[in-house]
Write a protein that holds these residues in place. Structure first.
Motif, PDB file in Angstrom:
ATOM      1  N   ALA A 157       1.176   4.213  -3.088  1.00 37.29           N
ATOM      2  CA  ALA A 157       1.131   5.663  -2.863  1.00 37.29           C
ATOM      3  C   ALA A 157       2.370   6.333  -3.440  1.00 37.29           C
ATOM      4  O   ALA A 157       2.284   7.399  -4.073  1.00 37.29           O
ATOM      5  N   ALA A 208      -2.981   4.406   7.785  1.00 38.70           N
ATOM      6  CA  ALA A 208      -3.847   3.732   8.753  1.00 38.70           C
ATOM      7  C   ALA A 208      -3.354   2.311   9.021  1.00 38.70           C
ATOM      8  O   ALA A 208      -3.315   1.862  10.172  1.00 38.70           O
ATOM      9  N   VAL A 209      -2.946   1.619   7.945  1.00 43.68           N
ATOM     10  CA  VAL A 209      -2.469   0.240   8.113  1.00 43.68           C
ATOM     11  C   VAL A 209      -1.136   0.215   8.841  1.00 43.68           C
ATOM     12  O   VAL A 209      -0.923  -0.590   9.765  1.00 43.68           O
ATOM     13  N   ASP A 257      -4.846  10.241  -6.604  1.00 50.01           N
ATOM     14  CA  ASP A 257      -4.948   8.880  -6.081  1.00 50.01           C
ATOM     15  C   ASP A 257      -3.873   8.613  -5.027  1.00 50.01           C
ATOM     16  O   ASP A 257      -4.089   7.862  -4.067  1.00 50.01           O
ATOM     17  N   ASP A 274      -1.278   0.785  12.560  1.00 48.20           N
ATOM     18  CA  ASP A 274      -1.691  -0.417  13.295  1.00 48.20           C
ATOM     19  C   ASP A 274      -0.504  -1.338  13.544  1.00 48.20           C
ATOM     20  O   ASP A 274      -0.403  -1.966  14.598  1.00 48.20           O
ATOM     21  N   ALA A 287      -4.940   9.767  -1.445  1.00 44.68           N
ATOM     22  CA  ALA A 287      -5.903   8.845  -0.819  1.00 44.68           C
ATOM     23  C   ALA A 287      -5.232   7.538  -0.421  1.00 44.68           C
ATOM     24  O   ALA A 287      -5.484   6.999   0.668  1.00 44.68           O
ATOM     25  N   GLU A 288      -4.373   7.008  -1.300  1.00 47.23           N
ATOM     26  CA  GLU A 288      -3.713   5.745  -0.997  1.00 47.23           C
ATOM     27  C   GLU A 288      -2.708   5.913   0.144  1.00 47.23           C
ATOM     28  O   GLU A 288      -2.553   5.004   0.982  1.00 47.23           O
ATOM     29  N   ALA A 306      -3.055   7.948   2.653  1.00 43.82           N
ATOM     30  CA  ALA A 306      -3.849   7.984   3.882  1.00 43.82           C
ATOM     31  C   ALA A 306      -4.234   6.571   4.316  1.00 43.82           C
ATOM     32  O   ALA A 306      -4.178   6.226   5.504  1.00 43.82           O
ATOM     33  N   ALA A 307      -4.623   5.729   3.333  1.00 39.59           N
ATOM     34  CA  ALA A 307      -4.970   4.337   3.653  1.00 39.59           C
ATOM     35  C   ALA A 307      -3.743   3.579   4.155  1.00 39.59           C
ATOM     36  O   ALA A 307      -3.828   2.776   5.089  1.00 39.59           O
ATOM     37  N   ALA A 308      -2.589   3.828   3.530  1.00 39.06           N
ATOM     38  CA  ALA A 308      -1.355   3.156   3.955  1.00 39.06           C
ATOM     39  C   ALA A 308      -0.984   3.564   5.374  1.00 39.06           C
ATOM     40  O   ALA A 308      -0.545   2.738   6.185  1.00 39.06           O
ATOM     41  N   ARG A 320       0.838  -1.207   0.000  1.00 34.91           N
ATOM     42  CA  ARG A 320       0.000   0.000   0.000  1.00 34.91           C
ATOM     43  C   ARG A 320       0.873   1.257   0.000  1.00 34.91           C
ATOM     44  O   ARG A 320       0.583   2.237  -0.700  1.00 34.91           O
ATOM     45  N   THR A 321       1.938   1.220   0.792  1.00 33.85           N
ATOM     46  CA  THR A 321       2.863   2.355   0.784  1.00 33.85           C
ATOM     47  C   THR A 321       3.478   2.530  -0.605  1.00 33.85           C
ATOM     48  O   THR A 321       3.598   3.658  -1.112  1.00 33.85           O
TER      49      THR A 321
END
Length: 835
Positions: free
Chosen positions: A670, A690-691, A680, A694, A683-684, A686-688, A666-667
């Motif tokens: 991005a 979050a993962v 894109d 964690d 957005a990607e 931001a998703a990376a 995911r990183t």
């Protein structure tokens, strides 16, 4: 267990009472709520938790306006109905309660049970205490009454002068029925009349009955609550005690509602847990144990069980020089298992080797040792209060029992149990890997961590087996399972246990295994300094799996920290000298470093070779190789090939269920889209983030923020880009990722240029190039920096010199001219829009 009189236990009842405010408050509420019906406060707790001491304290604190009596079922005679009633009658009688009808009924029962004895003052119970019986027996002039209740009732006419009392007895229908009752029915009638007399007295003074050690009456509790005959008389009695309160202490909660749902409204459960730490320390201090380290040691070992603390105090008083908790374990286990059946004790001893257990673990152990492994035995065992329920059908034994129970087993038996348990957990892991998640309960337990634990203590697992199990554990339970394996290894090494019949594991090999797994975990979290600290020496043999992986972890940490030459030497050594499972990973690392050092042709050729070495089980390594090639093509500005290879890497990681690999992909998306599709990319990224948050991977968090900042720069969102670069710098600094910080600085220079700060942009470009040179990575980016400086009009001879040094190291497919053409196009996209 030390040889000493049990009488010394009495001293605990005279010691100061500590804590228990919640129970005292509940008792006060129940006293105030005494009314017409029966009330039971059920105090529940494991053996030794202080139930008897609490009952004593409750009785001492009861107002004088209440009568009290205590029934201690630990005494065998008290478990018989007639004996228990006699004790209660004597205690309440001494407080002014008259039991005229009960005394007559009890005399009838006594003669029914002892027909050979003449009824007189000497033989008849309560003859001296009861003015009714004493006068009847005086009038009978010592002649036998032949056990008839009617005769006794008739004699009251002459024996009792008080008209009201005489009429009450002579008119009582129950007394007239006694002669016609069976022995069992007569016993029920005696309980009924006792309760009636006590109820009558409650109008002037309410009463409290304390019943201790219910488990002595019912030693084998059933989970459904039904105990049939054992406690029938007690239930019958307590259900009739209107106008008072019963406080009943038991190890397991009363489940009388299975007989009649009305019990649920009568019984209030109050759990008695371990003493808090402050109360433990106070108790020890009051008893004379004042040394802080010794206090703390005893208090922690006690698990809050007062019985343990009192044993430690007694030991201290008898011999102050001995350890405060020496010699207590056997007495503790006897206290816990006082009312447990012998065959259940045996299987509990075996289960003590399992840190947690469910029905399947219980059955595996039982079958292995030819012990009862049926559902009834399981339900009986798990009904005991020292078997603590967890979730989803799992249990653990009380902390104080485990070590003591294990000492009951010979070393050979302990080793056998550990081996059987390892086989069980291995089988469960295989089922889960095959898609059989038979229960959700396995989600909270790592079967492979348990397999390693039992393999260590059973002596049948090698150091090289441990990282193999750890890799599988990651797929099943995540990285936390590996952290657990490391914790278990450290604990084992701290106090090594020598398995029976064999030598202990070589500590050095196990220590390397622990260091290896922990260093790999720290690398995934971006803790470069932590990984380096665990690998101070990189000259160890690399022929074993543990040796090779430990070397690779240490080398990767050095690479991230900027020591590329040292890292390259280690990577090459493992690739050359190791012939086992870690060779493919070593080859991937060598190819990776060659790429960072500019030899793209050599890196891709080696990556293809490594890919060919991978087996069907090496999906993660195949994913790593594909991702490595994706990165190479991205640095060559060949974004179409880069995207194709990243998609292939993602597919490999999905097949392997590689959580970390998928997060890193995911990183990478991005980062790639920052060049090709800025919207894109934001957005990607931001998703990376979050993962990666964690997972706690600081270096990946820094890379994701860098990608976000690059995209925001291209989109003209300069304030947001500056904030994202700040966040990237902070994360990369925490990770010690020197080349990552330099890469972020390079792209931040483009933001400064766009905002009109040519001088600041030039300084950052020079700084980034200098960092890349010192880390011995990214010569292609040094060329790009030199080209960018020319495009923005920054004169920096240092950059020209650095570019001259870097150019010979760059070996891209298709030649340098094609790479420079693609680089100019990318730089133009980032530099356009300058102020």
């Amino acid at each position: 267990m030390p040889i000493r009189p049990q009488y010394r236990r009495v001293s605990a009842l005279q010691r100061e009472f500590f804590d228990r405010e919640g129970l005292l408050a509940a008792y006060g509420e129940e006293l105030r709520a005494i009314g017409g019906g029966p009330r039971i406060l059920n105090v529940v707790g494991v053996g030794g938790i202080g139930k008897s001491r609490l009952l004593q304290e409750l009785r001492n604190r009861t107002p004088d306006s209440h009568r009290t009596a205590r029934l201690d079922l630990q005494l065998p005679t008290m478990r018989q109905q007639e004996d228990a009633l006699a004790v209660l009658r004597m205690e309440f009688g001494a407080q002014g309660v008259r039991f005229d009808r009960f005394d007559i009924a009890y005399a009838v029962l006594w003669q029914r049970v002892h027909p050979q004895l003449q009824m007189n003052r000497r033989n008849t119970p309560f003859a001296e205490e009861s003015d009714v019986l004493s006068k009847i027996l005086d009038d009978a002039m010592g002649l036998p009454v032949f056990g008839t209740a009617a005769g006794l009732v008739r004699l009251t006419g002459r024996a009792i002068k008080n008209r009201q009392r005489r009429q009450l007895i002579q008119a009582d229908p129950t007394l007239h029925e006694l002669d016609d009752l069976s022995n069992a029915e007569l016993g029920h009638a005696v309980s009924y009349l006792f309760a009636e007399e006590l109820r009558s007295s409650a109008s002037e003074r309410p009463y409290v009955v304390y019943v201790d050690a219910y488990e002595a009456l019912v030693p084998a509790p059933l989970p459904g609550g039904r105990n049939f005959v054992a406690d029938a008389w007690l239930r019958d009695l307590l259900g009739q005690l209107h106008g008072g309160l019963t406080v009943l202490a038991s190890r397991e909660p009363l489940r009388w509602a299975v007989y009649d749902e009305e019990w649920a409204a009568v019984i209030r459960r109050a759990d008695l847990d371990g003493l808090p730490m402050s109360a433990r320390l106070d108790l020890l201090a009051q008893a004379g144990i004042t040394e802080i380290p010794r206090q703390r040691s005893i208090a922690e070992a006690s698990a809050g069980v007062p019985f343990y603390l009192h044993l430690a105090v007694d030991t201290h008083l008898q011999n102050p020089g001995r350890s405060g908790h020496a010699g207590t374990s056997e007495e503790i286990v006897q206290r816990f298992l006082q009312h447990v059946a012998a065959d259940e004790v045996r299987i509990l001893e075996l289960l003590s080797t399992a840190r947690t257990f469910d029905l399947h673990v219980f059955q595996a152990v039982g079958r292995a040792f030819d012990l009862p492994a049926n559902l009834l035995t399981w339900e009986s065992l798990t009904a005991y209060s020292f078997a603590y329920p967890l979730s989803d059908g799992w249990y653990r034994l009380h902390q104080l029992m485990i070590g003591a129970l294990q000492r009951h087993l010979s070393p050979a038996v302990r080793r056998r149990v550990h081996r059987e348990l390892r086989l069980h957990w291995e089988a469960l892991a295989r089922d889960m890997e095959g898609g059989d998640r038979r229960t959700a309960s396995t989600a909270r337990i790592s079967p492979l961590r348990e397999a390693v634990y039992h393999g260590l203590h059973g002596g049948d697992i090698t150091a090289d087996d441990i990282p193999r199990h750890a890799d599988r554990a990651v797929a099943l339970n995540g990285r936390q399972a590996v952290d657990g394996i490391v914790e278990d290894l450290r604990a084992y090494l701290a106090v090594p246990v020598v398995p029976a019949g064999g030598d202990d594991h070589p500590p050095a090999e196990l220590r390397d295994a622990a260091d290896c797994l922990e260093a790999e975990s720290k690398l995934e979290l971006g803790d470069t300094a932590g990984a380096i600290a665990l690998t101070p020496s990189l000259d160890r043999p690399v022929r074993t799996l543990v040796g090779a992986r430990l070397a690779l972890a240490g080398a990767n940490a050095r690479r991230i920290a900027g020591e590329s030459s040292l890292a390259a030497t280690i990577f090459e050594r493992v690739w050359t000298e190791h012939a086992g499972e870690a060779r493919a990973a070593a080859g991937s690392c060598v190819a990776d470093l060659r790429m960072w050092q500019g030899d793209f042709q050599g890196a891709f050729a080696l990556a293809d070779e490594v890919h060919g070495l991978c087996t069907a089980e090496d999906a993660v390594v195949r994913g790593d190789v594909k991702r490595l090639m994706h990165l190479g093509h991205r640095f060559l500005m060949d974004f179409e090939s880069s995207a194709r290879l990243l998609a292939e890497a993602e597919a490999e990681y999905r097949e392997a269920e590689a959580v970390v690999g998928l997060a890193n992909v995911r990183t990478n998306w991005a980062e790639l889209w920052a060049f090709t599709s800025p919207g894109d990319a934001v957005a990607e990224a931001a998703a990376a983030l979050a993962v990666q948050r964690d997972l706690g991977a600081q270096h990946e968090i820094g890379k994701a923020y860098t990608a976000m900042a690059m995209a925001q720069t291209r989109m003209g969102e300069y304030e947001r880009a500056a904030s994202s670069f700040d966040s990237a710098e902070a994360a990369l600094e925490r990770a010690g990722y020197r080349s990552g910080r330099a890469r972020a600085a390079m792209f931040r220079a483009f933001l400064l240029w766009r905002r009109g700060d040519r001088e600041g942009a030039g300084r950052l470009l020079v700084h980034a190039a200098r960092e890349f040179e010192e880390c011995q990575v990214y010569p292609s980016l040094i060329l790009a920096i030199h080209r960018a400086a020319d495009m923005i009009g920054v004169s920096a001879p240092e950059l020209a010199t650095a570019a001259d040094r870097a150019r010979p190291a760059v070996r891209p497919p298709g030649g340098l001219a094609a790479l420079q053409h693609r680089t100019d196009a990318v730089l133009s996209a980032f530099l356009e829009g300058a102020g």
